[in-house]
Scaffold this motif. Sequence first.
Motif, mmCIF file in Angstrom:
data_model
loop_
_atom_site.group_PDB
_atom_site.id
_atom_site.type_symbol
_atom_site.label_atom_id
_atom_site.label_comp_id
_atom_site.label_asym_id
_atom_site.label_seq_id
_atom_site.Cartn_x
_atom_site.Cartn_y
_atom_site.Cartn_z
ATOM 1 N N THR A 122 18.703 49.606 41.508
ATOM 2 C CA THR A 122 18.855 49.346 40.077
ATOM 3 C C THR A 122 20.003 48.366 39.829
ATOM 4 O O THR A 122 21.008 48.362 40.543
ATOM 5 C CB THR A 122 19.163 50.651 39.309
ATOM 6 N N VAL A 123 19.814 47.528 38.821
ATOM 7 C CA VAL A 123 20.820 46.565 38.371
ATOM 8 C C VAL A 123 21.093 46.888 36.907
ATOM 9 O O VAL A 123 20.184 46.790 36.086
ATOM 10 C CB VAL A 123 20.309 45.122 38.510
ATOM 11 N N THR A 124 22.308 47.293 36.587
ATOM 12 C CA THR A 124 22.614 47.752 35.232
ATOM 13 C C THR A 124 23.818 47.007 34.669
ATOM 14 O O THR A 124 24.905 47.075 35.246
ATOM 15 C CB THR A 124 22.935 49.265 35.239
ATOM 16 N N PRO A 125 23.637 46.277 33.569
ATOM 17 C CA PRO A 125 24.826 45.697 32.927
ATOM 18 C C PRO A 125 25.638 46.823 32.304
ATOM 19 O O PRO A 125 25.082 47.662 31.590
ATOM 20 C CB PRO A 125 24.236 44.751 31.870
ATOM 21 N N ILE A 126 26.910 46.881 32.613
ATOM 22 C CA ILE A 126 27.723 48.025 32.167
ATOM 23 C C ILE A 126 28.902 47.628 31.279
ATOM 24 O O ILE A 126 29.435 48.464 30.565
ATOM 25 C CB ILE A 126 28.261 48.852 33.355
ATOM 26 N N GLU A 127 29.362 46.386 31.368
ATOM 27 C CA GLU A 127 30.529 45.969 30.591
ATOM 28 C C GLU A 127 30.288 44.571 30.046
ATOM 29 O O GLU A 127 29.738 43.718 30.734
ATOM 30 C CB GLU A 127 31.794 45.933 31.464
ATOM 31 N N THR A 128 30.727 44.353 28.815
ATOM 32 C CA THR A 128 30.669 43.010 28.229
ATOM 33 C C THR A 128 31.929 42.790 27.420
ATOM 34 O O THR A 128 32.656 43.732 27.108
ATOM 35 C CB THR A 128 29.478 42.863 27.262
ATOM 36 N N GLY A 129 32.147 41.540 27.069
ATOM 37 C CA GLY A 129 33.278 41.222 26.222
ATOM 38 C C GLY A 129 33.608 39.752 26.281
ATOM 39 O O GLY A 129 32.739 38.914 26.603
ATOM 40 N N TYR A 130 34.837 39.442 25.950
ATOM 41 C CA TYR A 130 35.323 38.062 25.943
ATOM 42 C C TYR A 130 36.614 37.987 26.751
ATOM 43 O O TYR A 130 37.414 38.925 26.735
ATOM 44 C CB TYR A 130 35.573 37.587 24.506
ATOM 45 N N MET A 131 36.760 36.869 27.451
ATOM 46 C CA MET A 131 37.983 36.588 28.206
ATOM 47 C C MET A 131 38.683 35.400 27.575
ATOM 48 O O MET A 131 38.021 34.424 27.191
ATOM 49 C CB MET A 131 37.638 36.154 29.629
ATOM 50 N N HIS A 132 40.011 35.479 27.525
ATOM 51 C CA HIS A 132 40.829 34.352 27.065
ATOM 52 C C HIS A 132 41.887 34.144 28.138
ATOM 53 O O HIS A 132 42.747 35.014 28.326
ATOM 54 C CB HIS A 132 41.478 34.673 25.726
ATOM 55 N N THR A 133 41.826 33.036 28.828
ATOM 56 C CA THR A 133 42.654 32.836 30.004
ATOM 57 C C THR A 133 43.440 31.537 29.875
ATOM 58 O O THR A 133 42.902 30.519 29.444
ATOM 59 C CB THR A 133 41.761 32.788 31.266
ATOM 60 N N THR A 134 44.713 31.597 30.237
ATOM 61 C CA THR A 134 45.542 30.396 30.293
ATOM 62 C C THR A 134 45.856 30.100 31.749
ATOM 63 O O THR A 134 46.188 31.018 32.515
ATOM 64 C CB THR A 134 46.858 30.612 29.522
ATOM 65 N N LEU A 135 45.708 28.829 32.114
ATOM 66 C CA LEU A 135 45.933 28.428 33.504
ATOM 67 C C LEU A 135 46.940 27.287 33.554
ATOM 68 O O LEU A 135 47.176 26.592 32.559
ATOM 69 C CB LEU A 135 44.623 27.970 34.165
ATOM 70 N N ARG A 136 47.510 27.096 34.749
ATOM 71 C CA ARG A 136 48.458 26.006 34.931
ATOM 72 C C ARG A 136 48.119 25.301 36.237
ATOM 73 O O ARG A 136 47.780 25.952 37.227
ATOM 74 C CB ARG A 136 49.887 26.566 34.985
ATOM 75 N N GLN A 137 48.262 23.981 36.189
ATOM 76 C CA GLN A 137 47.962 23.201 37.388
ATOM 77 C C GLN A 137 49.238 22.894 38.157
ATOM 78 O O GLN A 137 50.257 22.531 37.568
ATOM 79 C CB GLN A 137 47.294 21.876 37.004
ATOM 80 N N ALA A 138 49.156 23.059 39.479
ATOM 81 C CA ALA A 138 50.257 22.623 40.335
ATOM 82 C C ALA A 138 49.646 22.135 41.635
ATOM 83 O O ALA A 138 48.868 22.857 42.268
ATOM 84 C CB ALA A 138 51.236 23.762 40.608
ATOM 85 N N GLY A 139 49.939 20.897 41.978
ATOM 86 C CA GLY A 139 49.445 20.360 43.246
ATOM 87 C C GLY A 139 47.930 20.319 43.320
ATOM 88 O O GLY A 139 47.353 20.514 44.388
ATOM 89 N N GLY A 140 47.284 20.059 42.179
ATOM 90 C CA GLY A 140 45.827 19.936 42.183
ATOM 91 C C GLY A 140 45.097 21.265 42.090
ATOM 92 O O GLY A 140 43.875 21.290 42.021
ATOM 93 N N HIS A 141 45.849 22.379 42.091
ATOM 94 C CA HIS A 141 45.219 23.691 41.997
ATOM 95 C C HIS A 141 45.512 24.318 40.650
ATOM 96 O O HIS A 141 46.660 24.337 40.208
ATOM 97 C CB HIS A 141 45.732 24.612 43.112
ATOM 98 N N TRP A 142 44.485 24.851 40.032
ATOM 99 C CA TRP A 142 44.656 25.585 38.783
ATOM 100 C C TRP A 142 44.791 27.063 39.103
ATOM 101 O O TRP A 142 43.963 27.631 39.816
ATOM 102 C CB TRP A 142 43.447 25.352 37.873
ATOM 103 N N LYS A 143 45.830 27.672 38.567
ATOM 104 C CA LYS A 143 46.017 29.111 38.763
ATOM 105 C C LYS A 143 46.193 29.792 37.398
ATOM 106 O O LYS A 143 46.651 29.168 36.431
ATOM 107 C CB LYS A 143 47.233 29.369 39.649
ATOM 108 N N ILE A 144 45.863 31.072 37.371
ATOM 109 C CA ILE A 144 45.895 31.820 36.120
ATOM 110 C C ILE A 144 47.325 32.270 35.807
ATOM 111 O O ILE A 144 47.993 32.873 36.654
ATOM 112 C CB ILE A 144 44.978 33.056 36.196
ATOM 113 N N VAL A 145 47.757 31.959 34.583
ATOM 114 C CA VAL A 145 49.077 32.378 34.104
ATOM 115 C C VAL A 145 48.950 33.692 33.320
ATOM 116 O O VAL A 145 49.720 34.626 33.522
ATOM 117 C CB VAL A 145 49.693 31.279 33.208
ATOM 118 N N LYS A 146 47.949 33.730 32.431
ATOM 119 C CA LYS A 146 47.751 34.920 31.592
ATOM 120 C C LYS A 146 46.259 35.106 31.377
ATOM 121 O O LYS A 146 45.566 34.162 30.977
ATOM 122 C CB LYS A 146 48.468 34.747 30.253
#
Lengths: 165, 165, 165
Positions: A122-146
């Motif tokens: 069985t495949v069951t969707p169990i969670e939904t919502g919205y994400m709001h993410t802030t990222l920062r670039q350093a050396g060509g890589h984006w990483k998550i700040v918040k």
Amino acid sequence: MDDERRIEEAMARYLRAADHRDATTMAGVFVDDGLVEIFSYSEGELEPLGQVQGADSIGRAVAGLMSPHPPRGWSHHTTLNPIITVTGETGTFDAQFIVYNVVAHQRPAAGWPAGASGAQGTVTPIETGYMHTTLRQAGGHWKIVKHTIKHDLPYAFPPPAELDL
Amino acid sequence: MDDERRIEEAMARYLRAADHRDATTMAGVFVDDGLVEIFSYSEGELEPLGQVQGADSIGRAVAGLMSPHPPRGWSHHTTLNPIITVTGETGTFDAQFIVYNVVAHQRPAAGWPAGASGAQGTVTPIETGYMHTTLRQAGGHWKIVKHTIKHDLPYAFPPPAELDL
Amino acid sequence: MDDERRIEEAMARYLRAADHRDATTMAGVFVDDGLVEIFSYSEGELEPLGQVQGADSIGRAVAGLMSPHPPRGWSHHTTLNPIITVTGETGTFDAQFIVYNVVAHQRPAAGWPAGASGAQGTVTPIETGYMHTTLRQAGGHWKIVKHTIKHDLPYAFPPPAELDL
């Protein structure tokens, strides 16, 4: 590859790490002092569920606070229809999310029964919502700040606390 | 349009061809000697389910090995959160996938019953997993060289064999 | 940001507006004389369900023709695997869509029962199909000129008519 796609792929690695309960990959997509904060709607009110700060702590949370996959179980963490902004070294990622719980049937000792066809489970969707993410670039890589997760559904925490990042 | 998007759209055409059981479109997204190989996890082990080589054979497999849609049935083959690389004329596409089975209710001769509202039928996610695909560019078109599907769920094959590409 | 991504994000704003029953945002993603036309398959035939013309009317339809969310209810309107074309000031967006209905359990006065864990409610995919959308660029903004929705499932309309944009 443009920055918007690089941000999408940083988020894709985050999602794969959640699927795989992979603490090392998860820690690697956050800046050292990165923050995850999780909320859920309950009776129309947005309630805080918890927060984790620091890449290493976030990585450990994936292996600890998230419940392990049950036998024959798996999950898919997905995002859809992102809206992305890039301003200099800062980016934002705003998306819908859906989490699926996947549980396989146990194959009988005598094999699948007559008439069984295709995927067995069985495949069951169990969670939904919205994400709001802030990222920062350093050396060509984006990483998550918040990383802010807002679940549509209220959340129950049995002891020990379990949290889906 | 950059190469990453061209690769995404080649995969989108592949998915539409699977939805539509469209052998000609399916063959057209593979190079002549393209390869599809399909695995599934069963009790924690990755088991080979089968493989098909050659664009024409892959096209025919869509019309033959995949079970036809039932009356009032349809499917959606989707991918999510791809990670894409491009190195010269070679590309890779790594994504989550979810397949949905869609079955309409039969409209009663007297019309939908009182109180019926909205879409009349069921939408069920039935298959999930990860895809790892290698593509090659020729003349501005990206085509699939090797397409590896790893189902999360074990798979039962009744006679005749049926396979979801 | 390239035009293909701008088109994706215009569609993401459309989808968020449908989730939020947000008439103002919905009107803002259409040109003044924009057209929405909705069809559904019923017993293999594509039947017209209705159409709405004019950005303001389309915005009002979101607040009126779409049924309001029930208590503790929400929806997610999503698209997947788009194929996008851009020719001068005109673009097209062709995608699969899935709509999810989300309904929270009501928290008992005594709190969630022993053993309850994780998200408390149900997530049900209820509608699928394909979208074919034409957009036009003006002043760096892409807006929808004509939006055609083809539901896979037949649709029942109780009085008063309800329509999912």
